[in-house]
Motif scaffolding. Structure first.
Motif, mmCIF file in Angstrom:
data_model
loop_
_atom_site.group_PDB
_atom_site.id
_atom_site.type_symbol
_atom_site.label_atom_id
_atom_site.label_comp_id
_atom_site.label_asym_id
_atom_site.label_seq_id
_atom_site.Cartn_x
_atom_site.Cartn_y
_atom_site.Cartn_z
ATOM 1 N N MET A 33 0.821 -1.207 0.000
ATOM 2 C CA MET A 33 0.000 0.000 0.000
ATOM 3 C C MET A 33 0.863 1.269 0.000
ATOM 4 O O MET A 33 0.444 2.303 -0.514
ATOM 5 C CB MET A 33 -0.920 0.014 1.225
ATOM 6 C CG MET A 33 -2.095 -0.939 1.125
ATOM 7 S SD MET A 33 -3.013 -1.033 2.683
ATOM 8 C CE MET A 33 -3.544 0.665 2.861
ATOM 9 N N VAL A 34 2.066 1.180 0.559
ATOM 10 C CA VAL A 34 2.979 2.326 0.566
ATOM 11 C C VAL A 34 3.575 2.550 -0.812
ATOM 12 O O VAL A 34 3.756 3.691 -1.258
ATOM 13 C CB VAL A 34 4.104 2.114 1.608
ATOM 14 C CG1 VAL A 34 5.088 3.275 1.592
ATOM 15 C CG2 VAL A 34 3.515 1.939 3.006
ATOM 16 N N PHE A 35 3.873 1.462 -1.516
ATOM 17 C CA PHE A 35 4.584 1.564 -2.792
ATOM 18 C C PHE A 35 3.665 1.792 -3.986
ATOM 19 O O PHE A 35 4.084 2.384 -4.984
ATOM 20 C CB PHE A 35 5.407 0.292 -3.027
ATOM 21 C CG PHE A 35 6.248 -0.132 -1.857
ATOM 22 C CD1 PHE A 35 6.964 0.816 -1.135
ATOM 23 C CD2 PHE A 35 6.323 -1.457 -1.451
ATOM 24 C CE1 PHE A 35 7.741 0.444 -0.043
ATOM 25 C CE2 PHE A 35 7.095 -1.839 -0.372
ATOM 26 C CZ PHE A 35 7.802 -0.884 0.341
ATOM 27 N N GLU A 36 2.438 1.300 -3.899
ATOM 28 C CA GLU A 36 1.532 1.354 -5.049
ATOM 29 C C GLU A 36 1.336 2.774 -5.588
ATOM 30 O O GLU A 36 1.387 2.971 -6.821
ATOM 31 C CB GLU A 36 0.185 0.718 -4.671
ATOM 32 C CG GLU A 36 -0.892 0.786 -5.746
ATOM 33 C CD GLU A 36 -0.570 -0.034 -6.990
ATOM 34 O OE1 GLU A 36 -1.361 0.011 -7.935
ATOM 35 O OE2 GLU A 36 0.481 -0.718 -7.006
ATOM 36 N N GLU A 261 13.130 10.874 3.708
ATOM 37 C CA GLU A 261 11.861 10.595 4.378
ATOM 38 C C GLU A 261 10.683 11.037 3.502
ATOM 39 O O GLU A 261 10.626 12.183 3.067
ATOM 40 C CB GLU A 261 11.799 11.305 5.723
ATOM 41 C CG GLU A 261 12.792 10.754 6.740
ATOM 42 C CD GLU A 261 12.553 11.301 8.130
ATOM 43 O OE1 GLU A 261 12.350 10.497 9.057
ATOM 44 O OE2 GLU A 261 12.563 12.540 8.291
ATOM 45 N N VAL A 262 9.766 10.115 3.269
ATOM 46 C CA VAL A 262 8.576 10.408 2.457
ATOM 47 C C VAL A 262 7.317 9.935 3.189
ATOM 48 O O VAL A 262 6.374 9.428 2.573
ATOM 49 C CB VAL A 262 8.675 9.756 1.057
ATOM 50 C CG1 VAL A 262 9.760 10.413 0.226
ATOM 51 C CG2 VAL A 262 8.931 8.247 1.174
ATOM 52 N N GLY A 263 7.296 10.092 4.507
ATOM 53 C CA GLY A 263 6.156 9.657 5.304
ATOM 54 C C GLY A 263 4.850 10.254 4.810
ATOM 55 O O GLY A 263 4.752 11.451 4.555
ATOM 56 N N GLY A 264 3.832 9.412 4.694
ATOM 57 C CA GLY A 264 2.538 9.855 4.200
ATOM 58 C C GLY A 264 2.365 9.722 2.712
ATOM 59 O O GLY A 264 1.348 10.153 2.155
ATOM 60 N N ILE A 265 3.319 9.092 2.049
ATOM 61 C CA ILE A 265 3.266 9.005 0.587
ATOM 62 C C ILE A 265 2.077 8.170 0.109
ATOM 63 O O ILE A 265 1.571 8.366 -1.000
ATOM 64 C CB ILE A 265 4.592 8.441 0.028
ATOM 65 C CG1 ILE A 265 4.706 8.735 -1.469
ATOM 66 C CG2 ILE A 265 4.734 6.949 0.325
ATOM 67 C CD1 ILE A 265 6.087 8.507 -2.028
ATOM 68 N N HIS A 266 1.596 7.253 0.945
ATOM 69 C CA HIS A 266 0.454 6.429 0.528
ATOM 70 C C HIS A 266 -0.847 7.232 0.474
ATOM 71 O O HIS A 266 -1.857 6.742 -0.043
ATOM 72 C CB HIS A 266 0.303 5.214 1.453
ATOM 73 C CG HIS A 266 -0.331 5.508 2.773
ATOM 74 N ND1 HIS A 266 0.314 6.178 3.773
ATOM 75 C CD2 HIS A 266 -1.580 5.219 3.249
ATOM 76 C CE1 HIS A 266 -0.489 6.293 4.817
ATOM 77 N NE2 HIS A 266 -1.638 5.724 4.522
#
Length: 511
Positions: A33-36, A261-266
């Motif tokens: 879900m993070v990568f999609e 850091e890319v927190g919240g990318i999903h």
């Protein structure tokens, strides 16, 4: 005329986009879900994306090819039984270690299954040419052999915070006196005893990971038919590692430029959808708001221990708010009138509903990210993995209260929930959400920038060279100052003894 033709050729070449291979052979839905969203955005921008995963896209894109691994392994291998965690912390830690050990063993079996499957044959042979390879760095280095196979620059993806063994790979500081382990309920302000426990934990997991993955090297080399550099050394060649964290929530770390850091990318382009009519009516009619309660998919098929379930239901019956509870079984006995249990809930839409006043969660990173984005305070009941660390930082940020699962009884659960439901806690959660959203660039723009630059320029040298040095060498030069200090003290002691004890010196010379 010639200049126009050259310009058209350059423009046409740019429009073709880069050829990108994404190796994501882990069957955990929460990871994918993070990568999609990254994969979808890359394809939307005109890049040709080949995705190897257990989760092929439901809405195919013209320039995206999904290589499906469905059927090679069961999905969601991290499902647990809550009954096993209804114990004091020491036993829970033992169970957590046992669970992670099982995942590591599963990964080894999965590595062999994927490498020898017909669907994966083209990647073993190194067919096709790619400008950049994306791969998940988690509990296994199996895919590092395939990355090396293509001789292409790579970008590492992490759906959680950096694991204990990942820091040294990218040259990030992991001093256990300053930076807590992700699996411990600690923040970066630790007592001496906590630092000691943290040091043992961090180093234990480093050596244990090295031991647990020892058979991967032989397995990958046998399949590829040639000798390879150590897989953990190949992992250090990633130009960038995109980590699903942000310092406001997950704590400040000393990171090299290669760790981004890319927190919240999903949450990229995620919109709040209208709720089903019956659910909208149920949450809106609650004059005191509603509380959302979910442990995610981690405990699917499990059941609450009777003692904990009874305490939770008694507390819910005392509340003026309604409670919306996601649980696999909808036939919970003794359910109060203000509680609605459903097998599935649109969590993100509910968290962003104006009537949502609190969230009870296990502290998974995706759930915590969503409450921060929505500005909703939480009661975190961590179970395993990175959840204790996530919970500790959320509490330190002032947006959550934390309660250990085995400590749940009616009064402790009620008191913790009352702290979360205060207007002050809700106001602080809203203010924290604003700070979390304030960034130079959105997470997706940051991620795409580094992926495209890696494809454009090849290997990006953004990690310190110290990560390539052997540990004894590093330790020796780090200890030079102490060796000099001890030598100086010893020399001063000899001088003092010579000047203040001349008789002993004379006897020593005569003997």
């Amino acid at each position: 005329m010639l200049l126009s033709i050259v310009f058209i050729m350059i423009f046409a070449s740019a429009c073709e986009g880069y050829k990108i291979l994404a190796l994501l052979p882990y069957p955990g839905k929460s990871h994918f879900m993070v990568f999609e969203p990254i994969l979808e955005e890359l394809a939307r921008r005109g890049h040709h994306v080949t995705v190897v995963s257990f989760f092929p896209s439901a809405s195919p894109q013209a320039n995206r090819r999904d290589v499906s691994l469905v059927g090679l392994a069961p999905l969601n291998v991290e499902v647990i039984n809550l009954q096993d965690f209804d114990n004091p912390t020491f036993l829970s830690s033992k169970l957590q270690f046992s669970l992670i050990s099982n995942i590591m063993a599963f990964n080894l079996q999965l590595c062999q299954t994927v490498l020898y499957s017909d669907i994966f044959e083209e990647f073993v042979k190194g067919e096709g040419a790619y400008d950049v390879v994306l791969s998940e760095h988690f509990h296994t280095d199996c895919m590092m052999g395939i990355v090396h196979n293509y001789r292409a620059p790579s970008v590492a993806l992490m759906s959680c915070a950096l694991t204990p063994w990942a820091f040294s790979r990218f040259g990030a500081d992991d001093n256990p006196a300053v930076f807590p382990s992700m699996v411990l309920p600690l923040v970066d302000e630790m007592s001496f005893l906590e630092k000691l426990v943290n040091a043992f934990n961090v180093n234990f997991y480093k050596y244990w990971h090295s031991y647990a993955t020892r058979n991967e090297q032989k397995l990958v080399e046998t399949r590829l038919g040639r000798k390879l550099p150590p897989l953990n050394e190949l992992a250090k060649n990633a130009s960038v590692v995109l980590v699903n964290t942000h310092h406001t929530l997950n704590g400040v770390r000393v990171l090299p430029p290669s760790v981004v850091e890319v927190g919240g990318i999903h949450l990229h382009n995620k919109t709040v959808k209208p709720l089903p009519e019956n659910l909208e009516r149920w949450v809106s009619e609650s004059r005191h708001g509603f509380i959302l309660f979910s442990f995610g998919s981690l405990i699917r098929g499990s059941s609450l221990p009777p003692k904990r379930s009874e305490a939770i239901l008694k507390v819910f019956a005392r509340l003026p708010q309604r409670v919306l509870w996601k649980w696999e079984t909808e036939d919970i006995k003794g359910l109060p009138d203000n509680v609605l249990v459903l097998k599935w809930l649109p969590q993100y839409d509910l968290l962003n509903h104006p009537n949502c006043v609190a969230f009870i969660t296990h502290g998974g990173l995706l759930s915590l990210t969503e409450i921060v984005a929505a500005g909703v305070p939480a009661l975190v009941i961590p179970i395993l993995g990175d959840q204790p660390g996530n919970a500790a930082f959320a509490k330190r940020a002032g947006i959550a209260e934390v309660l250990e699962f085995h400590q749940i009884d009616e009064e402790t659960f009620y008191n913790a929930l009352m702290k979360v439901l205060t207007p002050e806690k809700r106001d602080h959660a809203k203010a924290f959400s604003s700070r979390w959203w304030e960034r130079p660039l959105p997470p997706m723009e940051t991620a795409i920038h580094y992926i495209e630059n890696t494809a454009k320029y090849g290997y990006l040298n953004m990690s310190p060279p110290g990560r390539l040095m052997h540990k004894p060498e590093l330790l020796f030069f780090m200890s030079i100052e102490y060796l000099v200090l001890f030598s100086l003290i010893f020399f001063i002691a000899l001088l003092a003894k010579y000047f203040f004890c001349p008789q002993k010196i004379e006897k020593f010379k005569q003997s």
